[in-house]
Design a protein around this motif. Structure first.
Motif, short mmCIF file in Angstrom:
data_model
loop_
_atom_site.label_atom_id
_atom_site.label_comp_id
_atom_site.label_asym_id
_atom_site.label_seq_id
_atom_site.Cartn_x
_atom_site.Cartn_y
_atom_site.Cartn_z
N GLU A 100 0.55 -1.56 -0.40
CA GLU A 100 -0.26 0.09 -0.03
C GLU A 100 0.79 1.29 -0.03
O GLU A 100 0.57 2.34 -0.64
CB GLU A 100 -1.01 -0.18 1.27
N THR A 101 1.82 0.92 0.59
CA THR A 101 3.08 1.94 0.59
C THR A 101 3.43 2.93 -0.26
O THR A 101 4.03 3.54 -1.33
CB THR A 101 3.23 2.36 1.82
N GLU A 103 2.10 2.20 -3.64
CA GLU A 103 0.92 2.84 -4.03
C GLU A 103 1.12 3.86 -3.89
O GLU A 103 0.48 4.97 -4.98
CB GLU A 103 -0.58 1.75 -3.82
N LEU A 104 1.27 4.74 -2.82
CA LEU A 104 1.26 5.72 -2.47
C LEU A 104 2.00 6.86 -2.93
O LEU A 104 2.24 7.76 -3.15
CB LEU A 104 1.54 5.87 -0.56
N ASN A 199 3.52 8.23 6.17
CA ASN A 199 2.68 7.02 6.66
C ASN A 199 2.68 6.76 8.28
O ASN A 199 4.12 5.52 9.09
CB ASN A 199 3.08 6.10 5.94
N GLU A 256 -0.78 8.79 3.38
CA GLU A 256 -1.09 6.73 4.09
C GLU A 256 -2.30 7.30 5.51
O GLU A 256 -2.43 7.21 6.79
CB GLU A 256 -0.35 5.97 4.13
N GLN A 284 -8.65 6.54 -3.22
CA GLN A 284 -8.48 4.21 -2.91
C GLN A 284 -7.34 3.73 -3.06
O GLN A 284 -6.78 4.68 -4.49
CB GLN A 284 -9.89 4.39 -3.41
N ASP A 285 -7.35 2.62 -2.31
CA ASP A 285 -5.96 1.65 -2.79
C ASP A 285 -6.39 0.50 -3.88
O ASP A 285 -7.53 0.61 -4.41
CB ASP A 285 -5.40 1.10 -1.62
N SER A 287 -7.54 -2.28 -3.05
CA SER A 287 -8.19 -2.92 -3.19
C SER A 287 -9.67 -2.33 -2.98
O SER A 287 -11.13 -2.71 -2.77
CB SER A 287 -7.73 -3.99 -1.53
N ARG A 291 -7.41 4.63 1.50
CA ARG A 291 -6.83 4.89 2.21
C ARG A 291 -5.05 5.49 2.53
O ARG A 291 -4.30 6.20 3.07
CB ARG A 291 -5.32 3.77 1.31
N PHE A 292 -5.76 6.84 1.40
CA PHE A 292 -4.65 7.90 0.48
C PHE A 292 -5.59 9.16 0.89
O PHE A 292 -6.48 9.51 0.70
CB PHE A 292 -3.47 7.77 -0.61
#
Length: 300
Positions: A100-101, A103-104, A199, A256, A284-285, A287, A291-292
């Motif tokens: 996920e990070t 993705e950020l 994060n 995040e 959105q992430d 999934s 998330r961000f």
């Protein structure tokens, strides 16, 4: 004599209660690559064959299987983690970088103004993964700063930044300081930043019941959990950091966050900064979870 085939069977017998067959196969391959010093191509040429392992290699591999069986994350066993196509140093006491990070970081680099950003701050850098990736991939970095307070994370981040410098010539300055102390004073920078990213710890302690045992037992709670009495404390401090002059007019704050508190986080931060001084967007992430958070700062 012991072979790769035998190692694979031992691994299935010992790890199948925790991992499915495909996961066990990948874990064994990662261990073999590390112990043998092989590339994935070299490994695959020997996979499924009676390739011999030395007694020393066999003992080391069995010891590492025992650590996996006990729940220790593979990244701590290998001493490194992959992040944005780079292998970064990690060790116990330092948060393992998450997808996920990544993705950020990708969202930041894809922003239309990213090409003009030359100064940034990464708050709570941990292993240094975010600052490392941004310093490497932003095209015009003149000042990269990473903030960290953990005595266990600081030497790991410093080692990763030194590797980055040796490979690319890019410099990341490591500030050994607490966010809550930093926010108590006006900016010590001569030029405001284009970008602040973080994060921070965002998991509420009551969520621990749903977390896997290997995370709870091995990864640093300081980097995982927000204060139970104030789960948005870090986001409040980050919002106040803008008011202290750390971010320029038109600059970006990327975060995040915990999807359970996404709307609350956005409202809290805009309330502190002033809705007339900033605009925020929840993202959105992969999934589908919020998330961000991206905040554009318009200044006083």
């Amino acid at each position: 004599m012991n072979t790769i085939q035998q190692l694979e069977q031992v691994a299935y017998d010992r790890l199948s209660a925790t991992y499915d067959r495909a996961e066990v196969t990948e874990l064994v391959r990662r261990l073999l690559e590390d112990v043998k010093g092989w590339t994935r191509t070299q490994l695959l040429l020997c996979w499924g064959k009676d390739t011999l392992l030395s007694p020393e290699e066999w003992e080391l591999l069995l010891e590492r299987l025992s650590r996996l069986e006990a729940g220790e994350p593979l990244q701590y066993i290998l001493g490194r983690a992959c992040f944005f196509d780079r292998e970064l140093l990690v060790r116990p006491g330092v948060l393992i970088p998450r997808p996920e990070t990544e993705e950020l970081v990708a969202l930041i680099l894809e922003h239309p103004e990213a090409g003009s950003w030359s100064r940034f701050l990464d708050v709570g850098t941990g292993s240094g993964c975010i600052a490392y990736a941004l310093a490497e991939h932003l095209p015009d970095v003149k000042q990269a700063i990473a903030l960290e307070v953990s005595s266990e994370a600081i030497p790991v981040a410093q080692a990763n930044f030194e590797e980055l410098y040796g490979r690319t010539g890019k410099v990341v300055s490591l500030w050994k300081e607490d966010l809550f102390s930093l926010v108590e004073r006006q900016s010590i920078l001569t030029t405001p930043l284009d970008l602040i990213v973080s994060n921070p710890p965002y998991i509420h302690p009551r969520e621990a019941e749903a977390m896997t045992d290997n995370v709870l037992r091995y990864e640093p709670h300081l980097a995982l959990f927000a204060p139970a009495s104030s789960p948005l404390a870090y986001y409040e401090a980050l919002a106040r950091l803008l008011g202290q002059g750390y971010l320029r007019r038109g600059g970006s704050l990327w975060l995040e966050l915990n999807p359970l508190y996404a709307e609350d986080t956005l409202n809290l931060m805009l309330g502190i900064i002033g809705e007339e001084r900033a605009e925020g967007e929840l993202i959105q992430d992969l999934s589908g979870k919020k998330r961000f958070l991206h905040i554009t700062y318009h200044g006083a």
